[in-house]
Structure formats: C-alpha cells, structure tokens
Design an enzyme around this catalytic site. Sequence first.
Site, PDB file in Angstrom:
ATOM      1  N   ASN A 210       0.844  -1.190   0.000  1.00  0.00           N
ATOM      2  CA  ASN A 210       0.000   0.000   0.000  1.00  0.00           C
ATOM      3  C   ASN A 210       0.879   1.241   0.000  1.00  0.00           C
ATOM      4  O   ASN A 210       2.107   1.153  -0.030  1.00  0.00           O
ATOM      5  CB  ASN A 210      -0.962  -0.018   1.195  1.00  0.00           C
ATOM      6  CG  ASN A 210      -0.222  -0.134   2.515  1.00  0.00           C
ATOM      7  OD1 ASN A 210       0.516   0.756   2.921  1.00  0.00           O
ATOM      8  ND2 ASN A 210      -0.412  -1.268   3.198  1.00  0.00           N
ATOM      9  N   ASP A 279      -4.158  -6.538   4.393  1.00  0.00           N
ATOM     10  CA  ASP A 279      -5.235  -7.408   4.861  1.00  0.00           C
ATOM     11  C   ASP A 279      -5.180  -8.788   4.197  1.00  0.00           C
ATOM     12  O   ASP A 279      -5.698  -9.760   4.743  1.00  0.00           O
ATOM     13  CB  ASP A 279      -6.596  -6.773   4.564  1.00  0.00           C
ATOM     14  CG  ASP A 279      -6.814  -5.508   5.370  1.00  0.00           C
ATOM     15  OD1 ASP A 279      -6.376  -5.460   6.537  1.00  0.00           O
ATOM     16  OD2 ASP A 279      -7.408  -4.552   4.829  1.00  0.00           O
ATOM     17  N   LYS A 289      10.136 -15.957 -10.949  1.00  0.00           N
ATOM     18  CA  LYS A 289       9.339 -14.859 -11.494  1.00  0.00           C
ATOM     19  C   LYS A 289       8.219 -15.383 -12.395  1.00  0.00           C
ATOM     20  O   LYS A 289       8.449 -16.204 -13.283  1.00  0.00           O
ATOM     21  CB  LYS A 289      10.249 -13.918 -12.292  1.00  0.00           C
ATOM     22  CG  LYS A 289       9.506 -12.746 -12.921  1.00  0.00           C
ATOM     23  CD  LYS A 289      10.449 -11.889 -13.763  1.00  0.00           C
ATOM     24  CE  LYS A 289       9.660 -10.801 -14.495  1.00  0.00           C
ATOM     25  NZ  LYS A 289      10.547  -9.987 -15.354  1.00  0.00           N
ATOM     26  N   PHE A 323      -4.901   2.897  14.695  1.00  0.00           N
ATOM     27  CA  PHE A 323      -5.124   3.931  13.685  1.00  0.00           C
ATOM     28  C   PHE A 323      -6.105   3.384  12.661  1.00  0.00           C
ATOM     29  O   PHE A 323      -6.100   2.188  12.369  1.00  0.00           O
ATOM     30  CB  PHE A 323      -3.812   4.288  12.981  1.00  0.00           C
ATOM     31  CG  PHE A 323      -3.038   5.404  13.620  1.00  0.00           C
ATOM     32  CD1 PHE A 323      -3.022   6.675  13.072  1.00  0.00           C
ATOM     33  CD2 PHE A 323      -2.317   5.174  14.780  1.00  0.00           C
ATOM     34  CE1 PHE A 323      -2.304   7.703  13.655  1.00  0.00           C
ATOM     35  CE2 PHE A 323      -1.590   6.190  15.379  1.00  0.00           C
ATOM     36  CZ  PHE A 323      -1.583   7.464  14.807  1.00  0.00           C
ATOM     37  N   LYS A 337     -14.374  -0.160  14.970  1.00  0.00           N
ATOM     38  CA  LYS A 337     -13.106  -0.860  15.237  1.00  0.00           C
ATOM     39  C   LYS A 337     -12.715  -0.751  16.705  1.00  0.00           C
ATOM     40  O   LYS A 337     -12.135  -1.685  17.265  1.00  0.00           O
ATOM     41  CB  LYS A 337     -11.999  -0.277  14.349  1.00  0.00           C
ATOM     42  CG  LYS A 337     -12.166  -0.597  12.876  1.00  0.00           C
ATOM     43  CD  LYS A 337     -11.032   0.006  12.047  1.00  0.00           C
ATOM     44  CE  LYS A 337     -11.199  -0.344  10.581  1.00  0.00           C
ATOM     45  NZ  LYS A 337     -10.115   0.255   9.743  1.00  0.00           N
ATOM     46  N   LYS A 341     -12.347  -4.509  18.217  1.00  0.00           N
ATOM     47  CA  LYS A 341     -10.961  -4.949  18.408  1.00  0.00           C
ATOM     48  C   LYS A 341     -10.456  -4.715  19.826  1.00  0.00           C
ATOM     49  O   LYS A 341      -9.280  -4.887  20.106  1.00  0.00           O
ATOM     50  CB  LYS A 341     -10.055  -4.258  17.387  1.00  0.00           C
ATOM     51  CG  LYS A 341     -10.473  -4.575  15.948  1.00  0.00           C
ATOM     52  CD  LYS A 341      -9.474  -4.105  14.909  1.00  0.00           C
ATOM     53  CE  LYS A 341      -9.968  -4.481  13.517  1.00  0.00           C
ATOM     54  NZ  LYS A 341      -8.981  -4.203  12.462  1.00  0.00           N
TER      55      LYS A 341
END
Length: 404
Positions: A210, A279, A289, A323, A337, A341
Amino acid sequence: MLNKKILLCVTGGIAVYKAVALVSKLSQAGADVKVMMTESAMEFVTPLTFQAMSRNDVYFDTFDEKDSRVIAHIDLADWADLVVVAPATANVIGKLANGIADDMVTTTLLATTAEVWIAPAMNVHMYENKAVIRNIDRLHQDGYRFIEPSEGFLACGYVGKGRLEEPEKIVELIMERFATPNERPLAGKKVVITAGPTRERIDPVRYVSNFSSGKMGYAMAEAAASLGATTILVSGPVGLDKPAGVTVIDVESAADMYAAVRAHYKDASIVIKSAAVADYRPKEIHTQKMKKKDGDSVIELERTTDILKSLGEMKTEQILVGFAAETEHAVDYGRGKLESKNLDYIIVNDVTDPDAGFGKDTNVVTLLSRKGMHQPFEAMPKKELAKVLLETIIKEESDRLHDR
C-alpha cells in the site's frame, strides 16, 4: 544537565573524533564528564585531548589507580548518573552482550548500576552481521538503550548505516533524559509502535502493498522517546531516517510484524499500531518470477492475521491504540473498530483530506476512546500532532500508567 555525572566510554574507531565534540558539548551544557578509553581508541585520539575537553582525568588502565583510597573502575561505576558508550564498536557490543570484562571499559560497564546508552559506529556490513544483530538484541533485552547510527558516507568508503549519531543529537537526547518528571511522563515505560506498510510477496520481484510512508508512526516513536519512554518501533519498508533513541525492528510482511510486536507486547505500557498492514497476501508465493502470458491472470489471496484484533484479544494491562485510515465515514468506522478490536483508543483520519493521507507531512485526525472521548485535531505537522496525541492519552491514563 547542571552537575549531572556522565561517564563516556570511548572505544576504537574513526568516529572517536566525534566523541571529542560530544565531551565538549556536554561540558558546555553543565555536565560533569569523565572519559574512559579502550586501548584501540587511544590509537585515534590521545587521552590528553579528552582531558583538556572534560577537565578531568582520563581512565584507560584497570591497574592504574589514580586514588589509592578507591578502586577506580568501581568508583567510576558508582559515580555515574549515566554511562554512554560512544562510539561503540562491534567488539565492545559483543563483549558486553556475553559478559566479558577484559579491560577497564568492559569491567566498568559490568559493574555499574547506572543506565547505559550505547551508540554504535561501524562498517555497514558489520552492523548488519547476524552476530552483531544478535548481540544488540540481547543487550536490548537486558535493558540497555541504543542510539541508532545514521546513514551516510562512512570512513571506509561505503555508503550505508553505521555512522555515529551526531554529538548535537546525542546531547539533545541526554538533556531529555534529565528533564524534570513532568517533561518525561513516560520515563520507565515501554512503548511499542508499528509504522509503514507491509509487503506480501507474489514472487521474487513482485509484492502486494500500500501507499503508507510510515511518517506518522515514526513521528509517534520520536515523540514517545522524547517523553522518556523506552521505545520499540516495528517498521515496514520505508525510506525514512531512524529516530534517534528508538530501537527499530525492520520487518517486511504482516507475519513478520505480528511476531515482532508479540515479542515485546507482554511488558509494554502502551502499544500504538499505526502501520498499514496488508489485509490479504497471495495464497501461493512463486519461487520464480511469474512470466506474463496472453489473457488475464488471477492471483488468489488469503487473509493475513488481524494484528490489532489479536492484540486486543490478548490484552491485559496494556493501553492499546489503533489507527484507522478511511476514505469515508471515518469516525463511524473508527468507533466500530474501537469496540470490535477491544481498543482503548483509535486515531481516525480521512485519507482523502488534502492535509492528511499517506506521504503527507501533515495530518488531520480525530481521537476516540472507549470512555467516550471524541477529540478532533486540526491539520498540523505529523511530528507536532504525534506529541499532542501522546500527551492527551498520557493525561487521560495517568492512573493506569502509574500502576503499569
């Protein structure tokens, strides 16, 4: 710093010249500095130089007792408010990690009950050697604090990590160490922070990741250290300088990050998970490859461990902070969350905000807590915001932190 007693242990390496500047700056700040040298350190700079800078005797021979009323290395070990090893070679790190005391420096280090800070300086390949890494890890577990070396051009001609941190920065860290308790509310506390992205390999040249830059997490780690915490930063692959006074553990995948955090979770006072963890990961990792072919290709993905949820499930007394980077309904998703969590706090932001998001030097966030706090913070530099966030949490959790 006035009249604080600093014992500087200087070991052999070209960075010894920086230790001279360090003594000068500490003395100017009001500290009483005494210097101890290894035999190899004296090959680079003479004891007379340090004597002139510190206006104190310089020690290098275990059997040279300058005062017959005391045993020198024991007296110095007891005298110090803080012991700093700078530069610290791979050799002295290895000796200390294995309890070897074969000269005045290592004998004194084993005898002192004062806090010991170690500032490594060596060739980049030596610093990355598995034996050196193992010795540093052992010393960290034994309670020693490390001042991470910086990256740059090394005397040996290489460019990489291994340069002794600049004297000005070391003095700044020592001044923070001796600040009043109100300025160092996390003194004696362990804070674990995650930062940056993770990479999930597809094959030897491709991965899933990301856009996280790690800037917010690194700012949180720097702020925690400045507030007195023993700070562990578990970092994914980023292009940022290591924060001074912070122990950095480099990881790549979500599994790596989870293992590193778990290793330090039990005795942590505060855990802040600011990393953007993947995730999903490829179900199959190709050893060679993948070659392109006609038509579309499908990569089957499987879930990675939800690190934050797992930490919430095993939480005992830790203050757990998450976060949440969202693109819509940030506060609503954050509240969900927070509950699902088992978090104490969550810091939410909308990454589509022009003053927030990945790679930016500023951020706009809202701090939510299980107790009902809803505190928005306007756009500000991430380094400034990190300290404000931590100070807010510390104020709210003063009783828990006192008992932890």
